[in-house]
Scaffold this motif. Sequence first.
Motif, PDB file in Angstrom:
ATOM      1  N   LEU A  98       0.837  -1.025   0.034  1.00 10.96           N
ATOM      2  CA  LEU A  98      -0.149   0.058  -0.045  1.00 10.96           C
ATOM      3  C   LEU A  98       0.944   1.295   0.082  1.00 10.96           C
ATOM      4  CD1 LEU A  98      -2.608  -1.341   2.538  1.00 10.96           C
ATOM      5  CD2 LEU A  98      -3.054  -0.690   0.162  1.00 10.96           C
ATOM      6  N   LEU A  99       1.931   1.216   0.634  1.00  8.01           N
ATOM      7  CA  LEU A  99       2.937   2.222   0.857  1.00  8.01           C
ATOM      8  C   LEU A  99       3.484   2.567  -0.497  1.00  8.01           C
ATOM      9  CD1 LEU A  99       4.023   4.500   2.716  1.00  8.01           C
ATOM     10  CD2 LEU A  99       5.909   2.765   3.351  1.00  8.01           C
ATOM     11  N   ALA A 100       4.023   1.700  -0.934  1.00  2.00           N
ATOM     12  CA  ALA A 100       4.554   1.529  -2.488  1.00  2.00           C
ATOM     13  C   ALA A 100       3.668   2.180  -3.391  1.00  2.00           C
ATOM     14  CB  ALA A 100       4.999   0.099  -3.115  1.00  2.00           C
ATOM     15  N   ALA A 101       2.304   1.816  -3.338  1.00  4.72           N
ATOM     16  CA  ALA A 101       1.141   2.342  -4.376  1.00  4.72           C
ATOM     17  C   ALA A 101       1.071   4.003  -3.983  1.00  4.72           C
ATOM     18  CB  ALA A 101      -0.071   1.727  -4.007  1.00  4.72           C
ATOM     19  N   ALA A 102       1.231   4.253  -2.852  1.00  5.87           N
ATOM     20  CA  ALA A 102       1.107   5.774  -2.487  1.00  5.87           C
ATOM     21  C   ALA A 102       2.203   6.669  -3.042  1.00  5.87           C
ATOM     22  CB  ALA A 102       0.859   6.079  -0.898  1.00  5.87           C
ATOM     23  N   ILE A 103       3.486   5.962  -2.825  1.00 12.11           N
ATOM     24  CA  ILE A 103       4.535   6.561  -3.210  1.00 12.11           C
ATOM     25  C   ILE A 103       4.537   6.723  -4.792  1.00 12.11           C
ATOM     26  CG2 ILE A 103       7.307   6.161  -3.541  1.00 12.11           C
ATOM     27  CD1 ILE A 103       7.104   4.835  -0.812  1.00 12.11           C
ATOM     28  N   ALA A 104       4.063   5.563  -5.467  1.00 11.73           N
ATOM     29  CA  ALA A 104       4.106   5.631  -7.015  1.00 11.73           C
ATOM     30  C   ALA A 104       3.045   6.742  -7.684  1.00 11.73           C
ATOM     31  CB  ALA A 104       3.643   4.283  -7.539  1.00 11.73           C
ATOM     32  N   SER A 106       2.378   9.584  -5.843  1.00 10.67           N
ATOM     33  CA  SER A 106       2.893  10.830  -5.764  1.00 10.67           C
ATOM     34  C   SER A 106       3.919  11.147  -6.755  1.00 10.67           C
ATOM     35  CB  SER A 106       3.758  10.930  -4.225  1.00 10.67           C
ATOM     36  OG  SER A 106       4.983  10.382  -4.318  1.00 10.67           O
ATOM     37  N   ARG A 107       4.827  10.001  -7.397  1.00 12.70           N
ATOM     38  CA  ARG A 107       5.522  10.388  -8.431  1.00 12.70           C
ATOM     39  C   ARG A 107       4.676  10.765  -9.375  1.00 12.70           C
ATOM     40  NH1 ARG A 107       9.189   5.363  -6.727  1.00 12.70           N
ATOM     41  NH2 ARG A 107      10.592   6.252  -5.442  1.00 12.70           N
ATOM     42  N   ALA A 108       3.733   9.985  -9.763  1.00 15.36           N
ATOM     43  CA  ALA A 108       2.817  10.113 -10.894  1.00 15.36           C
ATOM     44  C   ALA A 108       2.275  11.415 -11.115  1.00 15.36           C
ATOM     45  CB  ALA A 108       1.916   9.093 -11.059  1.00 15.36           C
ATOM     46  N   LEU A 109       1.841  11.929 -10.075  1.00 17.95           N
ATOM     47  CA  LEU A 109       1.094  13.541  -9.738  1.00 17.95           C
ATOM     48  C   LEU A 109       2.328  14.367  -9.574  1.00 17.95           C
ATOM     49  CD1 LEU A 109      -1.844  12.367  -7.665  1.00 17.95           C
ATOM     50  CD2 LEU A 109      -1.895  12.519 -10.172  1.00 17.95           C
ATOM     51  N   MET A 166       7.160  12.744   9.171  1.00 16.02           N
ATOM     52  CA  MET A 166       8.112  12.177   8.145  1.00 16.02           C
ATOM     53  C   MET A 166       7.933  12.417   6.894  1.00 16.02           C
ATOM     54  SD  MET A 166       8.480   8.194  10.077  1.00 16.02           S
ATOM     55  CE  MET A 166      10.135   7.836   9.645  1.00 16.02           C
ATOM     56  N   LEU A 167       9.116  12.269   5.916  1.00 11.88           N
ATOM     57  CA  LEU A 167       9.284  12.549   4.612  1.00 11.88           C
ATOM     58  C   LEU A 167      10.012  11.294   4.067  1.00 11.88           C
ATOM     59  CD1 LEU A 167       9.900  16.131   4.196  1.00 11.88           C
ATOM     60  CD2 LEU A 167       7.751  15.402   4.301  1.00 11.88           C
ATOM     61  N   ARG A 168       9.427  11.155   2.478  1.00  8.75           N
ATOM     62  CA  ARG A 168       9.988  10.220   1.720  1.00  8.75           C
ATOM     63  C   ARG A 168      10.048  11.139   0.245  1.00  8.75           C
ATOM     64  NH1 ARG A 168      10.377   6.377  -2.339  1.00  8.75           N
ATOM     65  NH2 ARG A 168      11.529   4.767  -2.090  1.00  8.75           N
ATOM     66  N   ARG A 169      11.062  11.838   0.049  1.00 10.40           N
ATOM     67  CA  ARG A 169      11.268  12.627  -1.237  1.00 10.40           C
ATOM     68  C   ARG A 169      11.311  11.847  -2.283  1.00 10.40           C
ATOM     69  NH1 ARG A 169      11.610  17.954   0.229  1.00 10.40           N
ATOM     70  NH2 ARG A 169      12.271  18.470   2.179  1.00 10.40           N
ATOM     71  N   ASN A 170      10.499  12.395  -3.539  1.00 10.11           N
ATOM     72  CA  ASN A 170      10.740  11.550  -4.617  1.00 10.11           C
ATOM     73  C   ASN A 170      12.080  12.230  -5.260  1.00 10.11           C
ATOM     74  OD1 ASN A 170       8.505  10.288  -4.449  1.00 10.11           O
ATOM     75  ND2 ASN A 170       7.147  11.834  -5.392  1.00 10.11           N
TER      76      ASN A 170
END
Length: 181
Positions: A98-104, A106-109, A166-170
């Motif tokens: 699920l986390l990977a889907a949210a990260i993907a 965020s990149r797509a958008l 927390m952050l995970r930057r693209n």
Amino acid sequence: MPYAIRSYRTGDAAALAAVEARAAQLFAAHGHASIAATPAMEPAAFDRLARANRTFVVEHRSKGPVGFAIAGPVGAFLHLKELSVDPAHGRRGLGAALLAAAIAESRALRFAGVSLSTFRDVPFNAPFYARHGFVELTVEQAPDALKQRFHAEIPLGIDAETRVLMLRRNRQTPASKPKSS
């Protein structure tokens, strides 16, 4: 594999509200009995929240929805508002998926990354996200939108010091970097 990630459907609301309530029970063992005691969200309220955001569902082939992630824009970031997996389906990588889907997403958008606020010392909170590339951002250093969201997400009766932003930057690729004039 008996699980698949898909987009939210209105018919998922009751099952996912129940998943959220079951997942909340895990907090009792980590000093947060008040969260475990919180009643399940009404399906209509869950549906409104899910439809107003980007919502991903993990579905079991025969048991239906067993987890979800809800994320929405906060400033330059796609903010993970909640991620819950039914404990009966835990420890199978579903939260990570699920986390990977949210990260993907965020990149797509083309967001700057994914942000979230969570409990600092609960093993399935900050330590989990840190294993997936998230780093702490002090609230003082955060952009105003994230500061406001952090404070809004502190559960009633919970000390803010137990929480972390927390952050995970693209990573920017040449195609996503702003063009200079």
